[in-house]
Each structure stands twice: as C-alpha cells, then as structure tokens.
Design an enzyme around this catalytic site. Structure first.
Site, PDB file in Angstrom:
ATOM      1  N   SER A   1      -1.799   9.224  36.791  1.00 33.94           N
ATOM      2  CA  SER A   1      -2.423   8.911  38.072  1.00 33.94           C
ATOM      3  C   SER A   1      -3.824   8.382  37.857  1.00 33.94           C
ATOM      4  O   SER A   1      -4.519   8.769  36.903  1.00 33.94           O
ATOM      5  CB  SER A   1      -2.468  10.206  38.883  1.00 33.94           C
ATOM      6  OG  SER A   1      -3.336  10.069  39.969  1.00 33.94           O
TER       7      SER A   1
ATOM      8  N   TYR B   1      -4.179  19.840  40.141  1.00 39.33           N
ATOM      9  CA  TYR B   1      -3.132  18.816  40.001  1.00 39.33           C
ATOM     10  C   TYR B   1      -3.620  17.695  39.095  1.00 39.33           C
ATOM     11  O   TYR B   1      -2.937  17.284  38.152  1.00 39.33           O
ATOM     12  CB  TYR B   1      -2.736  18.254  41.391  1.00 39.33           C
ATOM     13  CG  TYR B   1      -2.014  16.937  41.280  1.00 39.33           C
ATOM     14  CD1 TYR B   1      -0.698  16.886  40.814  1.00 39.33           C
ATOM     15  CD2 TYR B   1      -2.648  15.725  41.583  1.00 39.33           C
ATOM     16  CE1 TYR B   1      -0.044  15.663  40.669  1.00 39.33           C
ATOM     17  CE2 TYR B   1      -2.002  14.513  41.446  1.00 39.33           C
ATOM     18  CZ  TYR B   1      -0.698  14.488  40.985  1.00 39.33           C
ATOM     19  OH  TYR B   1      -0.060  13.276  40.833  1.00 39.33           O
TER      20      TYR B   1
ATOM     21  N   LYS C   1      -2.383  16.212  35.097  1.00 37.36           N
ATOM     22  CA  LYS C   1      -2.102  14.837  34.645  1.00 37.36           C
ATOM     23  C   LYS C   1      -2.981  14.493  33.444  1.00 37.36           C
ATOM     24  O   LYS C   1      -2.515  13.928  32.451  1.00 37.36           O
ATOM     25  CB  LYS C   1      -2.353  13.843  35.788  1.00 37.36           C
ATOM     26  CG  LYS C   1      -1.401  13.987  36.944  1.00 37.36           C
ATOM     27  CD  LYS C   1       0.018  13.633  36.538  1.00 37.36           C
ATOM     28  CE  LYS C   1       1.026  13.961  37.596  1.00 37.36           C
ATOM     29  NZ  LYS C   1       2.413  13.901  37.132  1.00 37.36           N
TER      30      LYS C   1
HETATM   31  P1  NAD Z   1       8.078  13.777  44.591  1.00 36.04           P
HETATM   32  O1  NAD Z   1       7.636  15.165  44.883  1.00 36.04           O
HETATM   33  O2  NAD Z   1       8.748  13.011  45.674  1.00 36.04           O
HETATM   34  O3  NAD Z   1       9.020  13.751  43.298  1.00 36.04           O
HETATM   35  C1  NAD Z   1       8.871  14.678  42.254  1.00 36.04           C
HETATM   36  C2  NAD Z   1      10.236  15.286  42.015  1.00 36.04           C
HETATM   37  O4  NAD Z   1      10.136  16.235  40.940  1.00 36.04           O
HETATM   38  C3  NAD Z   1      10.785  16.039  43.214  1.00 36.04           C
HETATM   39  O5  NAD Z   1      12.086  15.559  43.500  1.00 36.04           O
HETATM   40  C4  NAD Z   1      10.812  17.513  42.767  1.00 36.04           C
HETATM   41  O6  NAD Z   1      11.898  18.205  43.346  1.00 36.04           O
HETATM   42  C5  NAD Z   1      10.933  17.375  41.262  1.00 36.04           C
HETATM   43  N1  NAD Z   1      10.410  18.496  40.476  1.00 36.04           N
HETATM   44  C6  NAD Z   1       9.203  19.112  40.598  1.00 36.04           C
HETATM   45  N2  NAD Z   1       9.098  20.092  39.685  1.00 36.04           N
HETATM   46  C7  NAD Z   1      10.257  20.095  38.965  1.00 36.04           C
HETATM   47  C8  NAD Z   1      10.756  20.874  37.889  1.00 36.04           C
HETATM   48  N3  NAD Z   1      10.044  21.878  37.370  1.00 36.04           N
HETATM   49  N4  NAD Z   1      11.971  20.592  37.403  1.00 36.04           N
HETATM   50  C9  NAD Z   1      12.725  19.588  37.923  1.00 36.04           C
HETATM   51  N5  NAD Z   1      12.308  18.823  38.949  1.00 36.04           N
HETATM   52  C10 NAD Z   1      11.088  19.081  39.459  1.00 36.04           C
HETATM   53  O7  NAD Z   1       6.796  12.969  44.069  1.00 36.04           O
HETATM   54  P2  NAD Z   1       6.602  11.415  43.786  1.00 36.04           P
HETATM   55  O8  NAD Z   1       5.611  10.909  44.767  1.00 36.04           O
HETATM   56  O9  NAD Z   1       7.900  10.761  43.633  1.00 36.04           O
HETATM   57  O10 NAD Z   1       5.838  11.511  42.397  1.00 36.04           O
HETATM   58  C11 NAD Z   1       6.529  11.397  41.162  1.00 36.04           C
HETATM   59  C12 NAD Z   1       5.530  11.632  40.035  1.00 36.04           C
HETATM   60  O11 NAD Z   1       4.462  10.693  40.153  1.00 36.04           O
HETATM   61  C13 NAD Z   1       4.892  13.004  40.046  1.00 36.04           C
HETATM   62  O12 NAD Z   1       4.733  13.445  38.718  1.00 36.04           O
HETATM   63  C14 NAD Z   1       3.539  12.751  40.681  1.00 36.04           C
HETATM   64  O13 NAD Z   1       2.587  13.692  40.281  1.00 36.04           O
HETATM   65  C15 NAD Z   1       3.224  11.364  40.158  1.00 36.04           C
HETATM   66  N6  NAD Z   1       2.273  10.631  40.989  1.00 36.04           N
HETATM   67  C16 NAD Z   1       2.511  10.492  42.324  1.00 36.04           C
HETATM   68  C17 NAD Z   1       1.577   9.843  43.128  1.00 36.04           C
HETATM   69  C18 NAD Z   1       1.800   9.719  44.614  1.00 36.04           C
HETATM   70  O14 NAD Z   1       0.830   9.492  45.339  1.00 36.04           O
HETATM   71  N7  NAD Z   1       3.044   9.834  45.115  1.00 36.04           N
HETATM   72  C19 NAD Z   1       0.420   9.298  42.563  1.00 36.04           C
HETATM   73  C20 NAD Z   1       0.222   9.435  41.191  1.00 36.04           C
HETATM   74  C21 NAD Z   1       1.162  10.113  40.416  1.00 36.04           C
HETATM   75  N1  UFG Z   2      -7.350   9.772  54.388  1.00 30.81           N
HETATM   76  C1  UFG Z   2      -7.749   9.919  55.704  1.00 30.81           C
HETATM   77  N2  UFG Z   2      -6.996  10.719  56.486  1.00 30.81           N
HETATM   78  C2  UFG Z   2      -5.886  11.365  56.069  1.00 30.81           C
HETATM   79  C3  UFG Z   2      -5.480  11.188  54.720  1.00 30.81           C
HETATM   80  C4  UFG Z   2      -6.248  10.399  53.911  1.00 30.81           C
HETATM   81  O1  UFG Z   2      -8.752   9.343  56.116  1.00 30.81           O
HETATM   82  O2  UFG Z   2      -5.257  12.096  56.859  1.00 30.81           O
HETATM   83  C5  UFG Z   2      -8.127   8.879  53.514  1.00 30.81           C
HETATM   84  C6  UFG Z   2      -8.737   9.575  52.315  1.00 30.81           C
HETATM   85  O3  UFG Z   2      -9.980  10.138  52.653  1.00 30.81           O
HETATM   86  C7  UFG Z   2      -8.831   8.424  51.311  1.00 30.81           C
HETATM   87  C8  UFG Z   2      -7.613   7.567  51.650  1.00 30.81           C
HETATM   88  O4  UFG Z   2      -7.245   7.911  52.985  1.00 30.81           O
HETATM   89  O5  UFG Z   2      -9.989   7.667  51.541  1.00 30.81           O
HETATM   90  C9  UFG Z   2      -6.423   7.806  50.737  1.00 30.81           C
HETATM   91  O6  UFG Z   2      -6.136   9.199  50.711  1.00 30.81           O
HETATM   92  P1  UFG Z   2      -4.764   9.781  50.105  1.00 30.81           P
HETATM   93  O7  UFG Z   2      -4.799  11.253  50.305  1.00 30.81           O
HETATM   94  O8  UFG Z   2      -3.612   9.035  50.669  1.00 30.81           O
HETATM   95  O9  UFG Z   2      -4.852   9.375  48.579  1.00 30.81           O
HETATM   96  P2  UFG Z   2      -5.939   9.738  47.468  1.00 30.81           P
HETATM   97  O10 UFG Z   2      -6.547   8.443  47.007  1.00 30.81           O
HETATM   98  O11 UFG Z   2      -6.851  10.798  47.904  1.00 30.81           O
HETATM   99  O12 UFG Z   2      -5.025  10.358  46.322  1.00 30.81           O
HETATM  100  C10 UFG Z   2      -3.725   9.853  46.037  1.00 30.81           C
HETATM  101  C11 UFG Z   2      -2.823  11.007  45.590  1.00 30.81           C
HETATM  102  C12 UFG Z   2      -3.322  11.562  44.298  1.00 30.81           C
HETATM  103  C13 UFG Z   2      -3.390  10.460  43.281  1.00 30.81           C
HETATM  104  C14 UFG Z   2      -4.280   9.349  43.791  1.00 30.81           C
HETATM  105  C15 UFG Z   2      -4.306   8.201  42.836  1.00 30.81           C
HETATM  106  O13 UFG Z   2      -2.824  12.027  46.573  1.00 30.81           O
HETATM  107  O14 UFG Z   2      -2.409  12.521  43.832  1.00 30.81           O
HETATM  108  O15 UFG Z   2      -3.788   8.880  45.035  1.00 30.81           O
HETATM  109  O16 UFG Z   2      -3.016   7.852  42.494  1.00 30.81           O
HETATM  110  F1  UFG Z   2      -3.909  10.959  42.159  1.00 30.81           F
END
Ligand code: NAD
Ligand code: UFG
Length: 358
Positions: free
Chosen positions: A146, A171, A175
């Site tokens: 991330s 969290y 990562k």
């Molecule tokens: P998500 O929660 O939709 O998908 C993650 C999946 O992993 C889920 O289906 C959950 O059931 C499964 N899981 C969690 N713990 C587990 C375990 N111990 N064993 C088996 N399965 C397990 O999330 P996503 O948005 O699809 O994110 C996927 C990956 O990308 C995650 O590692 C997340 O941290 C990373 N990521 C997501 C974002 C974002 O904003 N969505 C940003 C940066 C990184």
């Molecule tokens: N925001 C609002 N109102 C809300 C939610 C968010 O104003 O209800 C704003 C936040 O302050 C920020 C922007 O929208 O300025 C984006 O916020 P998000 O929570 O959607 O995303 P972040 O950038 O804070 O973080 C996300 C994921 C993290 C990941 C990161 C980079 O939550 O896990 O993107 O990938 F690490």
C-alpha cells in the site's frame, strides 16, 4: 472444479496457475477475471472473514458471459492462511506457479483498536503461507502492499525510490513489516521472486456492476461512503478537513479503478517470469483528485445528489498522496486506462444494482 482453460486475449505471459489468497474479496475477485482473460488459471483460498462466496459465483458468471462456450469455475477453498494443514491440503491438490497474496485485514480504524489481531492475521498468516509455499517449491509471490508505507511522503509524486515512512496505524505497519519480511526472505534465498505492489486508492467496480466493494458496517473509505449517501443509506458525507494545503483545501489522493489495479497484477507476473528477484511497483494513475473533485464528478456523471458537510480533519490523514507510476509502465507495460468518470460511474453502477451488497 476448473473445467477448461480459455484464452480470449492475447498475452505475452506464459499460462500460469495462480494461488489467489483473499480471492473472494474486492480486489481479488476483479483480479480473477483479469487472470482468466489473460489465459491463466487460479485457485482461491479465503476464510470469508470479509467477503461473501457469492462474489466467486459472479466471477464465474462474468467469465461465462464473456466466453459462453466455456464453463469456468474457479476452485475455492474456505481456508485461513494461518491454518497450515488447510494450506497443505490445497497444495496437495494443485501445482502453483505463483501466489497473488491479497488475504489480510485492512480496516485502519479497527487495526488501532485491535493491533494484536492485525499483526497475528496479516503477519502470522503471511509467514505460514510463505513457509508452506517454499516447502512445495513455489517461490513466486505478488504481495498487496500500500501507498501507506510511504507515511507522509518525502516527495510528490511518489516514486518507488521515495523512502518508506512512519505508518500511522497497525494496519499500515503490517504492510511495511511484511515488505521487509519478504525482502529478507528473497535476499536469503535468491530462488524467490517477490513483487511488492503498492496500491494507491482503489475505487470503482467491474463495469458489469456484478462485483464490487462490499464493506461491513460504516465504510471507512471515501468512495463507498459516497455511494451509500447517494443511495440514501447515510444522510450525508463528512468531508474530513478543508484546510489542507491543496487546491480546494480537501485531501488529495490517487484514485485508481479496481479493474486497472487488477490488470496490474497480471502484468506483474511478467516480472516473475523474468526472475526479477525483488521488484517494487506503485500502482496508481499519477493523477491526484481532491475529496470534492470526487464528489462533484460523482454527482455530474451519475446525476444523483451527494449532500456533504465539512468536518474536522481525520487523525492520521495526510494532505496529498499521488504516485509516479512510470516504473510499472516502463518495466511491465502497465498503465491505468480508466479515468475519474469511469471510476464514479462503475462505483455507482455496482452500488445501485446491489444496494445491500452481495
Ligand atoms: P478485502 O477485505 O475485500 O479482501 C481481503 C480478503 O482476504 C477477504 O476476502 C478476506 O475474507 C480475506 N482474508 C482476510 N484474512 C484472511 C486469512 N487469515 N485467511 C484467508 N483469507 C483471509 O480487501 P481488498 O480491498 O480486496 O484488499 C486486498 C488486499 O489489498 C489486502 O491485503 C489489503 O490490505 C490490500 N490493500 C487494499 C487497499 C484498499 O484500499 N482496498 C489499499 C492498499 C492495499
Ligand atoms: N474522506 C472523507 N470522508 C470520508 C472518508 C474519507 O473526507 O468519509 C477523505 C479522507 O480524509 C482522505 C480521502 O477522503 O482525504 C481518502 O480517504 P480514504 O479513507 O478513502 O483513503 P486513505 O487515503 O485514507 O487510505 C486508503 C486505504 C489505506 C491505504 C491507502 C493507500 O484506506 O488502507 O488508501 O492505498 F493504505
């Protein structure tokens, strides 16, 4: 079970069989479609702690619609990656060329309240997974990292050379630490190929509207909050701060369509084919949009109202975060194709077709 491979898109990659952990989740389910479209096959391991198996049925339906003559079902194991015996069963049944490792807990606020659970699940789970992988001779992994690992970034746009920073929550630390764990494992055993993909802000959904993001409870992230306000589940969006040093005072992020993000994983398989050792890529568009840019685009494109009010800044937020995605373009031939209009269109298409999620 998988009935037959199909190939409906030309690809430079060898056909691979991929273990997709967390494949029932948001990014994993979209990645399955891109993998099959590129001629690869996959097996999903997910404990369903944050997902619904319906997503996998819909993935199969989308693939069937795209290639009606071929019946595809993605093999699925409801297994926790901390469960060594469970993983052993999966590896006993399949040969894998690589693992795309999405499984993990991802709620920033929850991680502050439950740090032990986050470290144990994300780090403990990955250690077990990697150990089982190496015992079965599979030493290729693509890891979901991330942009959060950059902390308050030293430079904008953020290149992969930018130093990692202080994370503001457990969290983010999982990562950052897992990047280090995988880097050290690769350095001790050069047979490993480790690709660390640093995602910026994934939004959108498959253009069919059949799979998308399905958050539990009150969404933490901006886009699912906007869609829930638009559909009337929540009265208004709170905009967290309008006094940042950005053009309109609200936070700026690099939103990326989930289909683009998914295709980045298929492109990253090329790095593995090339025996990259360790490779790190930003997956973003390189374009920053503010919170109000996103709200305005959503209203304009979808013709729905999104009431909002300005609230105090959210602790831990930074003003501006967007990528320089040039490295992924130069080395993997990957770049984002979807813009802000498709992002807000497809987010709304998913939410409006599935008001209660799966
Ligand atoms: P998500 O929660 O939709 O998908 C993650 C999946 O992993 C889920 O289906 C959950 O059931 C499964 N899981 C969690 N713990 C587990 C375990 N111990 N064993 C088996 N399965 C397990 O999330 P996503 O948005 O699809 O994110 C996927 C990956 O990308 C995650 O590692 C997340 O941290 C990373 N990521 C997501 C974002 C974002 O904003 N969505 C940003 C940066 C990184
Ligand atoms: N925001 C609002 N109102 C809300 C939610 C968010 O104003 O209800 C704003 C936040 O302050 C920020 C922007 O929208 O300025 C984006 O916020 P998000 O929570 O959607 O995303 P972040 O950038 O804070 O973080 C996300 C994921 C993290 C990941 C990161 C980079 O939550 O896990 O993107 O990938 F690490």
């Amino acid at each position: 079970m998988l009935k037959k491979k199909h190939k409906n898109k030309p690809t430079a990659n060898e056909e691979m069989n991929i273990l997709v952990t967390g494949g029932a989740g948001f990014i994993g389910s979209h990645t399955l479609i891109e993998l099959y479209q590129a001629g690869h096959t996959a097996v999903v391991v997910d404990n369903l702690s944050n997902s619904n198996p319906e997503s996998l049925k819909r993935v199969a339906a989308i693939l069937r619609d795209q290639t009606p003559s071929i019946d595809i079902e993605v093999p699925f194991y409801q297994v926790d990656i901390r469960d060594r015996q469970g993983l052993e069963r999966v590896f006993a049944n399949h040969h894998f060329d690589a693992c795309i490792h999405f499984a993990g807990l991802k709620a920033v606020g929850e991680s502050v309240a439950k740090p032990w659970e986050y470290y144990e699940n994300n780090i403990g789970g990955t250690l077990t997974l990697v150990d089982v992988m190496r015992q079965h001779g599979c030493k290729n992994i693509i890891f979901s990292s991330s942009a959060t690992v950059y902390g308050d970034p030293a430079q904008i746009p953020i290149t992969e050379q930018c130093p990692k920073g202080q994370c503001t929550n457990p969290y983010g630390w999982t990562k950052s630490m897992l990047e280090q764990v995988l880097t050290d494992i690769q350095s001790a055993d050069p047979e490993w190929n480790v690709v660390l993909l640093r995602y910026f802000n994934p939004v959108g959904a498959h253009p069919s509207g059949r799979i998308g993001e399905n958050p539990n409870g009150i969404p933490n992230n901006l886009m699912p909050y906007i869609t829930q306000v638009a559909i009337g589940k929540r009265p208004e969006l709170g905009v967290f701060g309008n006094d940042y040093p950005t053009p309109d005072g609200t936070g700026v992020r690099d939103y990326i369509h989930v289909v683009d993000l998914a295709s980045g994983h298929v492109c990253a398989l090329q790095a593995i084919e090339r025996h990259c050792g360790l490779a790190i890529y930003n997956l973003g568009t390189g374009q920053g949009y503010s919170v109000l840019d996103m709200v305005k685009a959503f209203v304009r494109v979808n013709g729905v109202d999104v009431p909002y009010s300005i609230k105090p800044r959210r602790p831990g937020d930074i003003a501006t975060c967007y990528s320089d995605p040039a490295k992924a373009h130069a080395e993997l031939g990957w770049q984002a194709r979807y813009g802000i209009d498709e992002m807000v269109r497809d987010s709304w298409n998913w939410q409006s077709q599935n008001p209660e999620g799966y």
